[in-house]
Motif scaffolding. Structure first.
Motif, short mmCIF file in Angstrom:
data_model
loop_
_atom_site.label_atom_id
_atom_site.label_comp_id
_atom_site.label_asym_id
_atom_site.label_seq_id
_atom_site.Cartn_x
_atom_site.Cartn_y
_atom_site.Cartn_z
N LEU A 48 78.63 107.01 -10.05
CA LEU A 48 77.81 107.01 -8.71
C LEU A 48 78.63 106.24 -7.65
CD1 LEU A 48 75.46 108.04 -7.26
CD2 LEU A 48 74.26 105.87 -7.91
N GLY A 49 79.05 105.15 -8.10
CA GLY A 49 79.56 104.45 -6.94
C GLY A 49 80.95 104.93 -6.48
N THR A 50 81.89 105.35 -7.70
CA THR A 50 83.16 105.94 -7.28
C THR A 50 83.00 107.14 -6.44
OG1 THR A 50 84.01 105.11 -9.31
CG2 THR A 50 85.46 106.67 -8.23
N GLY A 51 81.91 108.05 -6.94
CA GLY A 51 81.74 109.45 -6.07
C GLY A 51 81.18 109.18 -4.77
N LEU A 52 80.59 108.22 -4.50
CA LEU A 52 79.90 107.99 -3.03
C LEU A 52 81.03 107.40 -2.31
CD1 LEU A 52 76.45 106.64 -3.87
CD2 LEU A 52 77.00 108.96 -2.97
N GLY A 53 82.04 106.79 -2.99
CA GLY A 53 82.98 106.12 -2.25
C GLY A 53 84.23 107.14 -1.83
N VAL A 54 84.30 108.01 -2.74
CA VAL A 54 85.06 109.22 -2.26
C VAL A 54 84.41 110.11 -1.14
CG1 VAL A 54 85.95 111.58 -3.09
CG2 VAL A 54 86.09 109.67 -4.52
N ALA A 55 83.04 110.41 -1.25
CA ALA A 55 82.46 111.08 0.13
C ALA A 55 82.41 110.12 1.34
CB ALA A 55 81.00 111.34 -0.55
N ALA A 56 82.26 108.85 1.06
CA ALA A 56 82.03 108.21 2.34
C ALA A 56 83.54 107.97 2.85
CB ALA A 56 81.44 106.48 1.91
N MET A 57 84.46 107.99 2.16
CA MET A 57 85.92 108.04 3.05
C MET A 57 86.00 109.28 3.58
SD MET A 57 89.17 109.26 2.70
CE MET A 57 88.88 110.59 1.13
N HIS A 58 85.71 110.31 2.97
CA HIS A 58 86.07 111.69 3.61
C HIS A 58 85.33 111.81 4.86
CE1 HIS A 58 86.70 115.87 3.65
NE2 HIS A 58 85.33 116.09 4.16
N TYR A 59 83.79 111.61 4.80
CA TYR A 59 83.18 111.63 6.09
C TYR A 59 83.56 110.70 7.17
CZ TYR A 59 81.15 115.67 3.83
OH TYR A 59 80.70 116.92 3.16
N ILE A 60 83.94 109.65 6.89
CA ILE A 60 84.31 108.46 7.97
C ILE A 60 85.77 108.95 8.43
CG2 ILE A 60 85.07 106.10 8.36
CD1 ILE A 60 83.13 105.31 6.31
N GLY A 61 86.46 109.53 7.49
CA GLY A 61 87.65 109.88 8.00
C GLY A 61 87.63 111.14 9.04
N MET A 62 86.54 112.07 8.81
CA MET A 62 86.36 113.12 9.60
C MET A 62 85.86 112.65 10.91
SD MET A 62 87.58 115.81 8.38
CE MET A 62 86.83 116.95 9.54
N SER A 63 85.14 111.56 10.93
CA SER A 63 84.42 111.14 12.11
C SER A 63 85.68 110.61 13.01
CB SER A 63 83.45 110.00 11.96
OG SER A 63 84.04 108.71 11.44
N ALA A 64 86.81 110.34 12.24
CA ALA A 64 87.94 109.76 13.32
C ALA A 64 88.86 110.93 13.98
CB ALA A 64 89.05 109.04 12.29
N VAL A 65 88.24 112.24 13.58
CA VAL A 65 89.25 113.18 14.36
C VAL A 65 88.76 113.37 15.84
CG1 VAL A 65 89.51 115.53 14.34
CG2 VAL A 65 89.45 114.47 12.11
N GLU A 66 89.71 113.41 16.74
CA GLU A 66 89.32 113.53 17.78
C GLU A 66 90.11 115.00 18.36
OE1 GLU A 66 88.08 111.68 20.12
OE2 GLU A 66 87.92 109.72 18.97
N LEU A 67 89.30 115.96 18.96
CA LEU A 67 89.80 117.16 19.47
C LEU A 67 89.00 117.48 20.74
CD1 LEU A 67 87.19 119.31 18.31
CD2 LEU A 67 88.46 119.15 16.42
N ASN A 68 89.48 118.62 21.31
CA ASN A 68 88.76 118.98 22.69
C ASN A 68 87.40 119.95 21.99
OD1 ASN A 68 90.13 117.94 24.57
ND2 ASN A 68 91.74 119.62 24.21
N GLY A 69 86.38 119.25 21.91
CA GLY A 69 85.22 120.03 21.35
C GLY A 69 84.32 119.33 20.52
N SER A 70 83.51 119.84 19.88
CA SER A 70 82.67 119.20 18.93
C SER A 70 82.51 119.65 17.34
CB SER A 70 80.99 119.39 19.42
OG SER A 70 80.68 120.59 19.61
N ILE A 71 82.47 118.92 16.58
CA ILE A 71 82.29 119.33 15.17
C ILE A 71 80.91 119.32 14.42
CG2 ILE A 71 83.04 118.35 12.87
CD1 ILE A 71 85.62 117.36 14.03
N ALA A 72 80.70 120.24 13.82
CA ALA A 72 79.28 120.20 13.02
C ALA A 72 79.57 120.56 11.95
CB ALA A 72 78.21 121.38 13.86
N TYR A 73 78.22 120.40 10.87
CA TYR A 73 78.42 120.43 9.48
C TYR A 73 77.06 121.26 9.07
CZ TYR A 73 81.87 116.56 9.64
OH TYR A 73 83.04 116.02 9.87
N ASP A 74 77.58 121.98 7.91
CA ASP A 74 76.59 122.68 7.13
C ASP A 74 76.10 121.80 6.13
OD1 ASP A 74 75.21 124.09 4.89
OD2 ASP A 74 76.43 126.00 5.41
#
Length: 260
Positions: A116-142
């Motif tokens: 559980l901890g390892t899997g959540l670490g993978v997910a947390a890294m991914h979505y924090i990494g995605m929040s670091a993306v800067e572009l002209n527009g906005s990002i939404a998620y399903d």
């Protein structure tokens, strides 16, 4: 809606990113097994190494894959503090799972809580990494695909941890690493499938750093760390080998002779 390309450079980015995920997983799981055979400070040090290896592996996998991510109509930059935070969170959260596995007592508890901890670490890294993306527009998620990506990470990480702890031998270790690498890659691309981008026209320069200027050098540094650590682990004696070497080095008069 901005058209997205996840493999702009062809298959090289997903293949290379998967390889890095497998290397990090193999090293981390091997260090976890070494930790369980050790005690005291040695166990702690092996678990710290395992946390760093898995965290660095999943971070490198994610951002190598992101080198192939393009959005039509906008450049992409990365917020440096958030990108570095994603690496720190990956190591910290994965570390919590790994330490639970190392000190958790029963195997079932170690696999469930450690996975559980390892899997959540993978997910947390991914979505924090995605929040670091800067572009002209906005990002939404399903939300459905986001939830699916987290479940994939937790289930596959638990399966890999179980294989590493329950089954011995090089074949089992290789299978566990391949499963863990597949977990990270599947989680990444499921999470990316959840993304939609609305591009807005803008002449304002984007903040942050470009992928070639920041992400690529970081990936090279962490990749080098993983391969050098792999060499160190491969050359380090196991707990059994250390005990045998210590026994062989004892003076002859200290060796207890069998009673006649």
């Amino acid at each position: 809606m901005g058209h997205m390309q996840h493999m702009d450079g062809g298959w090289i980015t997903p293949v290379l990113s998967y390889v890095m995920a497998v290397v990090g997983a193999a090293l981390g799981l091997r260090c976890t097994v070494r930790a369980l055979a050790a005690g005291g400070r040695a166990r702690r040090n092996w678990l710290i190494t395992a946390s760093a290896a898995i965290g660095a592996g999943i971070w490198t996998m994610h951002f190598i894959a992101m080198l192939g991510y393009k959005v039509e109509g906008t450049a992409i930059r990365y917020d440096i503090p958030l990108t570095l935070l994603s690496l720190a969170v990956a190591i910290a959260v994965v570390g919590a799972g790994v330490f639970i596995a190392g000190y958790g007592g029963s195997r079932a508890r170690a696999v469930l809580l450690g996975g559980l901890g390892t899997g959540l670490g993978v997910a947390a890294m991914h979505y924090i990494g995605m929040s670091a993306v800067e572009l002209n527009g906005s990002i939404a998620y399903d939300p459905t695909l986001v939830a699916a990506s987290v479940v994939i990470a937790v289930v596959a990480a638990s399966a890999a941890l179980w294989a590493a702890l329950a089954v011995r031998g090089p074949v089992a270790a290789a299978v566990a690493a391949l499963v863990m690498g597949l977990a990270v890659s599947s989680m990444h691309y499921t999470g990316m499938a959840a993304v939609s981008v609305s591009v807005t026209a803008s002449t304002e320069p984007l903040g942050g750093a470009s992928a070639p200027a920041f992400i690529l050098p970081m990936a090279v540094v962490l990749g080098s760390f993983l391969f050098l650590t792999c060499a160190f682990v491969a050359l380090s004696p196991t707990a059994r080998e250390s005990a045998e070497n210590a026994a062989a080095a004892r003076p002859l008069h200290e060796v207890e002779l069998p009673a006649t």
